[in-house]
Design a protein around this motif. Structure first.
Motif, PDB file in Angstrom:
ATOM      1  N   LEU A   1       0.828  -1.212   0.000  1.00  8.83           N
ATOM      2  CA  LEU A   1       0.000   0.000   0.000  1.00  8.83           C
ATOM      3  C   LEU A   1       0.863   1.262   0.000  1.00  8.83           C
ATOM      4  CD1 LEU A   1      -2.967  -0.650   2.460  1.00  8.83           C
ATOM      5  CD2 LEU A   1      -3.136   0.035   0.088  1.00  8.83           C
ATOM      6  N   GLU A   2       1.892   1.251   0.851  1.00  2.27           N
ATOM      7  CA  GLU A   2       2.813   2.405   0.910  1.00  2.27           C
ATOM      8  C   GLU A   2       3.421   2.672  -0.453  1.00  2.27           C
ATOM      9  OE1 GLU A   2       5.804   1.924   4.004  1.00  2.27           O
ATOM     10  OE2 GLU A   2       4.219   1.387   5.419  1.00  2.27           O
ATOM     11  N   GLU A   3       3.835   1.583  -1.122  1.00  2.83           N
ATOM     12  CA  GLU A   3       4.468   1.741  -2.444  1.00  2.83           C
ATOM     13  C   GLU A   3       3.475   2.292  -3.460  1.00  2.83           C
ATOM     14  OE1 GLU A   3       6.290  -2.017  -3.353  1.00  2.83           O
ATOM     15  OE2 GLU A   3       7.806  -1.782  -1.776  1.00  2.83           O
ATOM     16  N   GLN A   4       2.231   1.782  -3.423  1.00  2.00           N
ATOM     17  CA  GLN A   4       1.208   2.282  -4.358  1.00  2.00           C
ATOM     18  C   GLN A   4       0.965   3.767  -4.139  1.00  2.00           C
ATOM     19  OE1 GLN A   4      -2.425  -0.026  -4.306  1.00  2.00           O
ATOM     20  NE2 GLN A   4      -1.393  -1.934  -4.825  1.00  2.00           N
ATOM     21  N   MET A   5       0.908   4.169  -2.869  1.00  2.02           N
ATOM     22  CA  MET A   5       0.680   5.591  -2.556  1.00  2.02           C
ATOM     23  C   MET A   5       1.865   6.447  -2.970  1.00  2.02           C
ATOM     24  SD  MET A   5      -1.099   5.141   1.166  1.00  2.02           S
ATOM     25  CE  MET A   5      -2.611   4.235   1.354  1.00  2.02           C
ATOM     26  N   SER A   6       3.069   5.957  -2.698  1.00  2.66           N
ATOM     27  CA  SER A   6       4.280   6.712  -3.069  1.00  2.66           C
ATOM     28  C   SER A   6       4.372   6.895  -4.580  1.00  2.66           C
ATOM     29  CB  SER A   6       5.537   5.990  -2.581  1.00  2.66           C
ATOM     30  OG  SER A   6       5.499   5.867  -1.180  1.00  2.66           O
ATOM     31  N   ARG A   7       3.862   5.881  -5.316  1.00  6.63           N
ATOM     32  CA  ARG A   7       3.883   5.985  -6.791  1.00  6.63           C
ATOM     33  C   ARG A   7       2.760   6.884  -7.295  1.00  6.63           C
ATOM     34  NH1 ARG A   7       4.694   0.172  -6.605  1.00  6.63           N
ATOM     35  NH2 ARG A   7       2.493  -0.137  -7.136  1.00  6.63           N
ATOM     36  N   GLY A   8       1.854   7.263  -6.360  1.00  6.96           N
ATOM     37  CA  GLY A   8       0.742   8.144  -6.737  1.00  6.96           C
ATOM     38  C   GLY A   8      -0.360   7.440  -7.506  1.00  6.96           C
ATOM     39  N   GLU A   9      -0.555   6.156  -7.239  1.00  5.68           N
ATOM     40  CA  GLU A   9      -1.611   5.413  -7.963  1.00  5.68           C
ATOM     41  C   GLU A   9      -2.988   5.942  -7.562  1.00  5.68           C
ATOM     42  OE1 GLU A   9      -1.332   1.221  -8.273  1.00  5.68           O
ATOM     43  OE2 GLU A   9       0.809   1.270  -8.746  1.00  5.68           O
ATOM     44  N   PRO A  10      -3.935   5.978  -8.502  1.00  7.03           N
ATOM     45  CA  PRO A  10      -5.260   6.558  -8.195  1.00  7.03           C
ATOM     46  C   PRO A  10      -6.063   5.701  -7.212  1.00  7.03           C
ATOM     47  CG  PRO A  10      -5.233   5.607 -10.416  1.00  7.03           C
ATOM     48  CD  PRO A  10      -3.830   5.536  -9.904  1.00  7.03           C
ATOM     49  N   LEU A  11      -6.937   6.364  -6.447  1.00 10.75           N
ATOM     50  CA  LEU A  11      -7.734   5.662  -5.443  1.00 10.75           C
ATOM     51  C   LEU A  11      -8.683   4.644  -6.073  1.00 10.75           C
ATOM     52  CD1 LEU A  11      -8.618   8.520  -2.916  1.00 10.75           C
ATOM     53  CD2 LEU A  11      -6.873   6.778  -2.713  1.00 10.75           C
ATOM     54  N   LYS A  12      -9.077   4.882  -7.321  1.00  8.22           N
ATOM     55  CA  LYS A  12      -9.988   3.942  -7.992  1.00  8.22           C
ATOM     56  C   LYS A  12      -9.312   2.582  -8.204  1.00  8.22           C
ATOM     57  CE  LYS A  12      -9.075   5.474 -12.771  1.00  8.22           C
ATOM     58  NZ  LYS A  12      -8.363   4.268 -13.193  1.00  8.22           N
ATOM     59  N   ASP A  13      -7.973   2.563  -8.156  1.00 12.89           N
ATOM     60  CA  ASP A  13      -7.240   1.285  -8.247  1.00 12.89           C
ATOM     61  C   ASP A  13      -6.905   0.730  -6.859  1.00 12.89           C
ATOM     62  OD1 ASP A  13      -7.288   1.515 -10.967  1.00 12.89           O
ATOM     63  OD2 ASP A  13      -5.260   2.382 -11.130  1.00 12.89           O
ATOM     64  N   ILE A  14      -6.591   1.639  -5.915  1.00 10.66           N
ATOM     65  CA  ILE A  14      -6.181   1.198  -4.565  1.00 10.66           C
ATOM     66  C   ILE A  14      -7.359   0.562  -3.809  1.00 10.66           C
ATOM     67  CG2 ILE A  14      -5.296   1.936  -2.305  1.00 10.66           C
ATOM     68  CD1 ILE A  14      -3.602   4.045  -3.712  1.00 10.66           C
ATOM     69  N   ILE A  15      -8.552   1.195  -3.881  1.00  9.88           N
ATOM     70  CA  ILE A  15      -9.708   0.713  -3.108  1.00  9.88           C
ATOM     71  C   ILE A  15     -10.097  -0.733  -3.477  1.00  9.88           C
ATOM     72  CG2 ILE A  15     -12.181   1.096  -2.594  1.00  9.88           C
ATOM     73  CD1 ILE A  15     -11.495   4.166  -2.677  1.00  9.88           C
ATOM     74  N   PRO A  16     -10.240  -1.071  -4.775  1.00 11.56           N
ATOM     75  CA  PRO A  16     -10.574  -2.472  -5.107  1.00 11.56           C
ATOM     76  C   PRO A  16      -9.471  -3.453  -4.674  1.00 11.56           C
ATOM     77  CG  PRO A  16     -10.770  -1.071  -7.046  1.00 11.56           C
ATOM     78  CD  PRO A  16     -10.204  -0.219  -5.964  1.00 11.56           C
ATOM     79  N   TYR A  17      -8.214  -2.995  -4.766  1.00 13.57           N
ATOM     80  CA  TYR A  17      -7.089  -3.858  -4.338  1.00 13.57           C
ATOM     81  C   TYR A  17      -7.217  -4.196  -2.850  1.00 13.57           C
ATOM     82  CZ  TYR A  17      -2.431  -5.019  -2.600  1.00 13.57           C
ATOM     83  OH  TYR A  17      -1.392  -5.618  -1.927  1.00 13.57           O
ATOM     84  N   VAL A  18      -7.531  -3.182  -2.030  1.00 11.84           N
ATOM     85  CA  VAL A  18      -7.669  -3.394  -0.587  1.00 11.84           C
ATOM     86  C   VAL A  18      -8.847  -4.331  -0.298  1.00 11.84           C
ATOM     87  CG1 VAL A  18      -8.157  -2.272   1.634  1.00 11.84           C
ATOM     88  CG2 VAL A  18      -6.562  -1.202   0.046  1.00 11.84           C
ATOM     89  N   ARG A  19      -9.954  -4.133  -1.019  1.00 12.68           N
ATOM     90  CA  ARG A  19     -11.141  -4.995  -0.817  1.00 12.68           C
ATOM     91  C   ARG A  19     -10.797  -6.461  -1.100  1.00 12.68           C
ATOM     92  NH1 ARG A  19     -15.065  -0.680  -2.548  1.00 12.68           N
ATOM     93  NH2 ARG A  19     -15.802   0.033  -0.514  1.00 12.68           N
TER      94      ARG A  19
ATOM     95  N   SER B   1     -13.977   4.500   2.775  1.00 14.39           N
ATOM     96  CA  SER B   1     -14.387   3.187   2.233  1.00 14.39           C
ATOM     97  C   SER B   1     -14.249   2.060   3.250  1.00 14.39           C
ATOM     98  CB  SER B   1     -13.545   2.833   0.998  1.00 14.39           C
ATOM     99  OG  SER B   1     -13.695   3.806   0.026  1.00 14.39           O
ATOM    100  N   PHE B   2     -13.397   2.265   4.266  1.00 17.88           N
ATOM    101  CA  PHE B   2     -13.149   1.178   5.225  1.00 17.88           C
ATOM    102  C   PHE B   2     -13.451   1.582   6.676  1.00 17.88           C
ATOM    103  CE2 PHE B   2     -10.721   0.482   1.389  1.00 17.88           C
ATOM    104  CZ  PHE B   2     -11.180  -0.784   1.036  1.00 17.88           C
TER     105      PHE B   2
END
Length: 421
Positions: free
Chosen positions: A263-281, A332-333
């Motif tokens: 998650l930290e890496e995804q955020m540091s890379r600036g990935e959009p929330l529309k991709d992060i939220i489904p990944y976390v789910r 979302s969580f």
């Protein structure tokens, strides 16, 4: 000519003296003699382990234990010196009075553990050698009978429980051949049963954690069986449910650490929330993680995803900007009241542990209230009785006015409802 004769005589005399010296050294430091002395003493003491302990205590002053650590422990465990692979050396005198020939029950093994314990307490320098000896014996397991393995496992479990051995010895059980033939897992069952008959699962977990073995238990099985399900079934069937639960817990801790890092890496890379939220789910479903645990992980990932400013006045600004960006993810969580409370406690602990954030707490909470992440109920619950001690007086003081405003707003809305009725 005379000079040459004198010189030659002197050389011969020196040579003869050297031969005698070497012969004397060989006798003094001959493992055969050492073994015979120990075997003789054990034979005289017989099954009286008190007498054995006294004999070993007294012999340390006369015999060179330091030089013959391996020989000494080989005899006490197997009755004689062991050849590579675990067989007894044929050409040496052996004794029947040793661990392998003793009765296979816990009481006898506890008495033997006392013998080793007393010996090592008396001669501290034997500690490291004993550790190495047990590691070696574990590598020789295939050369021992089932009964000999059982006794060794019981002894090791007792010594581990009482802190006379380090769990680092277990690394020998990860030997490929022992694992492949199921010897390691079978031995581990006996060892952990013995350990748990002396102490509880907390002793096992702290002993393993101390040497980084807590995350390696799966290696007792071949690669194709290294799953949490197989581990759990194997040890539960053997009556070791506590160990099976411990391993499950370790695996989920490992999975959570990996998830937080990702998650930290995804955020540091600036990935959009529309991709992060489904990944976390997906991860919640896959690893059976509760929403409360997940919100803690998300919070930690968000706060670790940036390089914080060293100046306190700029940290608040930076934190507010970051939380605005990630509030949809936090929202979302936090669908349950318990998740909201968990998040509030995480914020409280974070602001207390990172001194630059002490004055930022209230601003963070208000922002998350406005962003619909935290509800009025959760904030009031936290304020009234759900907060922790860390920085309590500072944070409650910061929140006082906002809480009063919330209470007034609540009263106004209630009176409006009554009027409407």
């Amino acid at each position: 000519h005379c000079f040459k004769h004198v010189k030659l005589t002197t050389i011969l005399q020196c040579h003869i003296k050297m031969c005698f010296f070497l012969k004397d050294e060989k006798e003094r430091f001959d493992p055969t003699q050492f073994q015979e002395s120990i075997v003789q003493g054990l034979n005289q003491s017989g099954t009286d382990l008190e007498a054995v302990a006294k004999f070993l205590d007294a012999s340390g002053a006369k015999l060179d234990y330091r030089r013959y650590v391996e020989t000494l422990f080989d005899i006490l465990v197997a009755g004689g010196m062991l050849a590579p692979g675990g067989t007894l050396s044929d050409d040496m005198t052996c004794t029947e009075f040793c661990l392998f020939k003793a009765q296979e029950d816990m009481e006898t093994m506890q008495a033997y553990a006392q013998v080793f314990n007393k010996l090592i307490r008396r001669y501290k320098y034997l500690e490291k050698g004993f550790q190495e000896e047990i590691k070696k014996l574990l590598l020789f397991l295939k050369g021992f009978t089932e009964s000999e393995r059982n006794k060794l496992a019981m002894l090791a479990g007792i010594l581990l429980a009482n802190g006379n051995l380090s769990a680092a010895i277990l690394s020998s059980l990860f030997n490929e051949n022992l694992v492949k033939e199921g010897v390691s897992a079978c031995f581990a069952v006996k060892l952990f049963k013995s350990w748990l008959s002396e102490k509880d699962i907390n002793s096992v977990s702290s002993g393993l954690r101390k040497v980084g073995m807590d995350s390696r238990l799966m290696e007792l099985f071949p690669a194709n069986k290294r799953s949490c399900e197989h581990f759990s079934k194997y040890f539960s069937d053997a009556g070791l449910t506590e160990l099976s639960d411990f391993a499950k817990n370790q695996q989920s801790i490992g999975a959570r650490k990996e998830l937080q890092k990702e998650l930290e890496e995804q955020m540091s890379r600036g990935e959009p929330l529309k991709d992060i939220i489904p990944y976390v789910r997906e991860e919640i479903k896959k690893n059976n993680i509760s929403e409360q645990t997940m919100i803690g992980l998300i919070w930690a990932s968000v706060m670790s995803s940036v390089e914080w400013n060293k100046k306190e006045e700029l940290v608040t600004e930076q934190a507010i900007k970051l939380l605005k960006q990630y509030s949809p993810l936090l929202k979302s969580f936090t669908s349950q009241g318990l998740s909201e409370l968990t998040l509030l406690l995480k914020i409280q602990e974070y602001c207390y542990d990172n001194i630059h954030f002490m004055k930022t707490f209230q601003k963070m909470v208000v922002l998350l209230y406005k962003a619909d992440v935290l509800s009025e109920e959760a904030i009031l619950k936290w304020y009234n009785d759900a907060h922790v001690a860390k920085g309590k007086s500072v944070f409650l003081e910061q929140m006082k006015k906002f809480v009063e405003w919330l209470k007034n707003a609540e009263e106004e809305s209630e009176s409006e409802e009554e009027e409407a009725d």
